[in-house]
Scaffold this motif. Structure first.
Motif, short mmCIF file in Angstrom:
data_model
loop_
_atom_site.label_atom_id
_atom_site.label_comp_id
_atom_site.label_asym_id
_atom_site.label_seq_id
_atom_site.Cartn_x
_atom_site.Cartn_y
_atom_site.Cartn_z
N ASP A 86 0.82 -1.21 0.00
CA ASP A 86 0.00 0.00 0.00
C ASP A 86 0.86 1.27 0.00
O ASP A 86 0.52 2.26 -0.63
N LYS A 87 1.98 1.23 0.71
CA LYS A 87 2.87 2.39 0.84
C LYS A 87 4.02 2.36 -0.17
O LYS A 87 4.91 3.20 -0.12
N GLU A 88 4.01 1.35 -1.05
CA GLU A 88 5.04 1.19 -2.07
C GLU A 88 6.45 1.09 -1.46
O GLU A 88 7.40 1.72 -1.91
N LEU A 89 6.54 0.26 -0.42
CA LEU A 89 7.82 0.00 0.24
C LEU A 89 8.38 -1.33 -0.25
O LEU A 89 7.63 -2.27 -0.48
N ASN A 90 9.67 -1.39 -0.36
CA ASN A 90 10.34 -2.63 -0.76
C ASN A 90 10.45 -3.54 0.46
O ASN A 90 10.93 -3.12 1.51
N VAL A 91 10.02 -4.80 0.32
CA VAL A 91 10.11 -5.77 1.41
C VAL A 91 10.88 -6.99 0.94
O VAL A 91 10.58 -7.56 -0.11
N ILE A 92 11.84 -7.40 1.73
CA ILE A 92 12.56 -8.64 1.51
C ILE A 92 11.93 -9.65 2.46
O ILE A 92 12.01 -9.51 3.67
N MET A 93 11.25 -10.63 1.90
CA MET A 93 10.54 -11.62 2.70
C MET A 93 11.41 -12.86 2.90
O MET A 93 11.73 -13.55 1.95
N HIS A 94 11.78 -13.09 4.13
CA HIS A 94 12.43 -14.35 4.48
C HIS A 94 11.35 -15.13 5.22
O HIS A 94 11.26 -15.06 6.45
N ASP A 95 10.54 -15.79 4.46
CA ASP A 95 9.31 -16.39 4.97
C ASP A 95 9.59 -17.75 5.59
O ASP A 95 9.22 -18.78 5.07
N TYR A 96 10.26 -17.71 6.71
CA TYR A 96 10.71 -18.92 7.39
C TYR A 96 9.96 -19.06 8.70
O TYR A 96 10.04 -18.19 9.57
N TYR A 97 9.23 -20.13 8.84
CA TYR A 97 8.53 -20.40 10.09
C TYR A 97 9.44 -21.28 10.92
O TYR A 97 9.53 -22.49 10.72
N GLY A 98 10.14 -20.69 11.89
CA GLY A 98 11.21 -21.37 12.59
C GLY A 98 10.88 -21.88 13.97
O GLY A 98 11.63 -21.64 14.91
N LEU A 99 9.78 -22.59 14.10
CA LEU A 99 9.37 -23.10 15.40
C LEU A 99 10.50 -23.89 16.08
O LEU A 99 10.87 -23.61 17.21
N GLU A 100 11.04 -24.86 15.40
CA GLU A 100 12.06 -25.72 15.99
C GLU A 100 13.31 -24.93 16.37
O GLU A 100 13.85 -25.10 17.46
N GLU A 101 13.77 -24.07 15.47
CA GLU A 101 14.97 -23.26 15.75
C GLU A 101 14.75 -22.37 16.97
O GLU A 101 15.60 -22.28 17.86
N PHE A 102 13.61 -21.71 17.03
CA PHE A 102 13.33 -20.82 18.16
C PHE A 102 13.25 -21.59 19.48
O PHE A 102 13.83 -21.17 20.48
N ILE A 103 12.58 -22.72 19.47
CA ILE A 103 12.46 -23.53 20.69
C ILE A 103 13.84 -24.02 21.13
O ILE A 103 14.19 -23.92 22.31
N ARG A 104 14.62 -24.53 20.18
CA ARG A 104 15.98 -25.00 20.49
C ARG A 104 16.82 -23.88 21.11
O ARG A 104 17.57 -24.09 22.05
N LEU A 105 16.69 -22.69 20.58
CA LEU A 105 17.48 -21.55 21.02
C LEU A 105 17.11 -21.09 22.42
O LEU A 105 17.97 -20.67 23.20
N THR A 106 15.85 -21.18 22.79
CA THR A 106 15.38 -20.57 24.03
C THR A 106 15.05 -21.53 25.16
O THR A 106 15.01 -21.12 26.31
#
Length: 176
Positions: free
Chosen positions: A56-76
């Motif tokens: 809508d605002k004509e902004l450039n977005v770099i999408m790293h569309d990674y759903y990192g459930l396992e990585e986040f749980i392992r990390l925390t």
């Protein structure tokens, strides 16, 4: 100056960009990387809201569309008391690495616009990542404009989340 802005959600992006001064050169490019956000439906809702806002605002977005459930749980999981610090470090390191790889001069994060985030830990994580990857981390406190940004997001019909994003903060919100 070429700036990469890690974006946690559309309302915080609004808060950050509203505070961005005209003499701050050009509007930053946005980076979506948030493997901490759970469950998947919440991750998708926030990603889509940011994409819609950016479009809508004509902004450039770099999408790293990674759903990192396992990585986040392992990390925390080993020490939940420092999960925020680890989460910020994970996201700021990724943003700094991408900024360096893609020849940005600097990077920042929309997390700095939320009064619900831990400002000092975000700054520490950003500065550490900047040193590691050789790019500048821009620190500006945009928390004062958060309520106005949230109101603008509502007026624009943007999805409004109810918790920081991680499964542990969701638990804290609903257990209370």
């Amino acid at each position: 100056m070429k700036i990469l802005l890690h974006a946690c959600c559309a309302p915080c992006a609004i808060g950050f960009l509203d505070g961005w001064m005209p003499d701050d050169n050009k509007t930053p490019d946005l980076l979506w990387y948030n493997p901490n956000i759970h469950p998947f439906t919440e991750h998708r809702a926030r990603r889509n809201a940011l994409a819609d806002y950016a479009n809508d605002k004509e902004l450039n977005v770099i999408m790293h569309d990674y759903y990192g459930l396992e990585e986040f749980i392992r990390l925390t999981i080993d020490d939940l008391k420092v999960r925020c610090k680890k989460c910020y470090a994970m996201r700021m390191n990724f943003a700094a690495q991408k900024a360096a790889e893609m020849n940005y001069d600097s990077f920042s994060t929309t997390l700095l616009a939320s009064p619900f985030q831990k400002f000092d830990l975000i700054c520490e994580a950003g500065e550490n990542a900047a040193k590691t990857h050789g790019v500048q981390f821009i620190i500006k406190d945009y928390r004062e404009g958060y309520k106005g940004a949230k109101q603008r997001a509502r007026e624009m019909g943007i999805y409004m989340q109810k918790y920081c994003g991680c499964i542990f903060s969701e638990k804290e919100r609903y257990v209370k």
